[in-house]
Design a protein around this motif. Structure first.
Motif, short mmCIF file in Angstrom:
data_model
loop_
_atom_site.label_atom_id
_atom_site.label_comp_id
_atom_site.label_asym_id
_atom_site.label_seq_id
_atom_site.Cartn_x
_atom_site.Cartn_y
_atom_site.Cartn_z
N ASN A 1 0.81 -1.22 0.00
CA ASN A 1 0.00 0.00 0.00
C ASN A 1 0.85 1.27 0.00
OD1 ASN A 1 0.71 0.29 2.70
ND2 ASN A 1 -1.24 -0.48 3.48
N ILE A 2 2.09 1.18 0.49
CA ILE A 2 2.98 2.35 0.38
C ILE A 2 3.32 2.59 -1.09
CG2 ILE A 2 5.30 3.22 0.87
CD1 ILE A 2 5.04 1.86 3.63
N MET A 3 3.58 1.51 -1.83
CA MET A 3 3.84 1.64 -3.26
C MET A 3 2.61 2.18 -3.99
SD MET A 3 6.93 1.04 -4.02
CE MET A 3 6.68 1.05 -5.79
N PHE A 4 1.43 1.75 -3.54
CA PHE A 4 0.18 2.25 -4.14
C PHE A 4 0.08 3.76 -3.96
CE2 PHE A 4 -4.26 3.51 -3.73
CZ PHE A 4 -4.83 2.93 -4.86
N LEU A 5 0.40 4.24 -2.75
CA LEU A 5 0.34 5.67 -2.48
C LEU A 5 1.36 6.43 -3.34
CD1 LEU A 5 -0.06 5.71 1.41
CD2 LEU A 5 -1.78 6.35 -0.29
N ILE A 6 2.56 5.86 -3.46
CA ILE A 6 3.59 6.51 -4.27
C ILE A 6 3.15 6.61 -5.72
CG2 ILE A 6 5.94 6.27 -5.17
CD1 ILE A 6 6.69 5.01 -2.45
N VAL A 7 2.59 5.50 -6.24
CA VAL A 7 2.10 5.50 -7.63
C VAL A 7 0.97 6.50 -7.80
CG1 VAL A 7 0.91 4.11 -9.37
CG2 VAL A 7 2.82 3.13 -8.10
N ALA A 8 0.08 6.59 -6.80
CA ALA A 8 -1.03 7.53 -6.88
C ALA A 8 -0.53 8.97 -6.91
CB ALA A 8 -1.98 7.33 -5.69
N VAL A 9 0.45 9.28 -6.07
CA VAL A 9 1.02 10.63 -6.05
C VAL A 9 1.72 10.95 -7.37
CG1 VAL A 9 2.75 12.11 -4.98
CG2 VAL A 9 1.25 10.71 -3.54
N ILE A 10 2.49 9.99 -7.86
CA ILE A 10 3.17 10.19 -9.15
C ILE A 10 2.15 10.38 -10.27
CG2 ILE A 10 4.65 9.10 -10.90
CD1 ILE A 10 6.16 7.75 -8.58
N GLY A 11 1.08 9.57 -10.23
CA GLY A 11 0.02 9.70 -11.23
C GLY A 11 -0.63 11.08 -11.19
#
Length: 413
Positions: free
Chosen positions: A249-259
């Motif tokens: 879920n940390i990677m999910f948050l990072i991907v969401a922010v980058i997106g």
């Protein structure tokens, strides 16, 4: 809604069948009386005690009185400007039906209102009445939420009272603007979001997303309530009853922010133009804050969001209505935020996600908002989330702590 919607459909059917034989304006007034009596009957069913029933009934009656005053004496605040545009577009839509099916008209609310006008007649007062009905129906859905969360009666009473009688939401609750129906749809989505924490049935995910998506058709900013809820659906640990921060879920948050950064970068000109747009009126704020690139857009989003959620700021107060709003709306938002943040580490995940949803949506709305009046109007779309979060925290944590201290004090004595 189970009673109100069938009544409306029956009344629409009568109007279509007997269109040539009846005076539709007279019948619209009759329908308001019938539907109001049905709502009061619904209040009897939903009220746990006489106090809640009286609050609901008075909340309906005072809005009907405001509607009458607005139509018969003088226009009340918020029923000018946009409301005229909505009305005019709705009349055009109604006149084009059924031959032309809305394609060349803009604005989902005007389209829906146009369908209402087609069946009931192009009467502003009937459109306003429907907003009144949606607001009080949302209040009954808040009662369902209070029961779901096992909130004490005194706190349920407080939540319903605040929902119906905070000044600015009250003034918006009868006007011919899209707020009333959006309020109801958002409360409906939040109810099913909280229901999911009880039963984890996938149908509640659908029933959370669907009404909020429909609300976003009225104004697309409502869609940004959903990311925090979807995050909870994906990563909530049902056994531990919390969200564990792990690699996934940390990677999910990072991907969401980058997106989000990529989206802002690719549409920089459009976003920056909206953020820097000029606006008239004496309630303009942050006029000197000019955003020139995507990085500044992201950096200043929290500031713009803060102004949207807590306007009017004391240094921006212009007159009586602003003072009223500051004392009874802004101060309550600030007090609720303080109590939620004070207990944030120990409160249930569902309250954390509702609170997060407020700030994500607040930043999105805030970037396109430039004055106190618009800010107050938009932030009240999230009022149900703030009330539920605050009352839930108050009931389970603040009041319980006070009761324990009181019991402890009595034992010491």
């Amino acid at each position: 809604m189970r009673i109100f919607l069938p009544l409306l459909l029956l009344e629409a059917f009568i109007n279509v069948v007997f269109n040539e034989q009846i005076n539709r304006e007279t019948f619209a007034v009759v329908y308001i009386l019938i539907n109001s009596l049905a709502l009061i009957g619904w209040f009897v069913k939903k009220s746990k005690n006489r106090t809640i029933f009286m609050i609901l009934t008075f909340g309906l009656l005072i809005r009907l009185a405001a509607l009458w005053y607005d139509q018969s004496v003088a226009l009340l605040p918020f029923n000018t400007g946009d409301s005229y545009k909505f009305h005019e577009l709705a009349v055009e839509t109604a006149e084009a039906l059924p031959d032309v099916l809305l394609e060349h008209f803009t604005g989902f609310y005007s389209q829906v209102l146009g369908v209402v006008y087609y069946f009931f007649g192009p009467y502003r007062f009937f459109g306003q009445y429907l907003n009144v009905a949606f607001v009080v129906l949302a209040a009954t859905k808040l009662i369902d939420i209070a029961e779901l969360l096992k909130i004490k009666d005194k706190n349920t009473i407080l939540m319903i009272f605040l929902w119906l009688f905070m000044p600015i939401p009250f003034l918006m609750g009868y006007a011919l603007i899209r707020e009333g129906s959006m309020y109801y749809l958002i409360v409906l989505g939040v109810y099913h979001f909280l229901k999911w924490f009880e039963k984890y049935n996938p149908i509640y995910i659908v029933l959370t997303i669907l009404p909020i998506y429909i609300a976003s058709l009225y104004h697309e900013g409502a869609l940004y309530i959903l990311p925090a809820m979807i995050y909870a659906f994906l990563f909530y640990d049902k056994k531990k009853e919390k969200i564990n921060f792990n690699f996934i879920n940390i990677m999910f948050l990072i991907v969401a922010v980058i997106g989000a950064i990529i989206i802002v970068t690719q549409n920089a000109d459009s976003f920056i133009d909206k953020t820097n747009a000029e606006t008239g009126g004496g309630s303009t704020y942050l006029a000197a804050l000019e955003i020139n690139n995507p990085i500044e857009f992201i950096m200043y989003a929290p500031i713009k969001g803060f102004y949207l959620l807590y306007s009017p700021m004391p240094w921006l107060i212009r007159g009586g209505l602003d003072i009223l709003t500051f004392v009874f709306d802004t101060c309550l938002w600030g007090y609720a935020t303080y109590n939620i943040l004070r207990n944030f580490r120990k409160i249930d995940t569902k309250y954390k996600m509702l609170f997060l949803a407020i700030f994500v949506a607040g930043m999105v709305y805030g970037m396109g908002t430039h004055n106190t009046g618009t800010a107050m109007r938009h932030r009240n779309k999230f009022m149900s989330l703030m009330l539920i979060s605050y009352i839930g925290v108050k009931d389970k944590y603040i009041d319980s702590k006070k009761e324990q201290e009181k019991v402890g004090g009595e034992l010491v004595c």
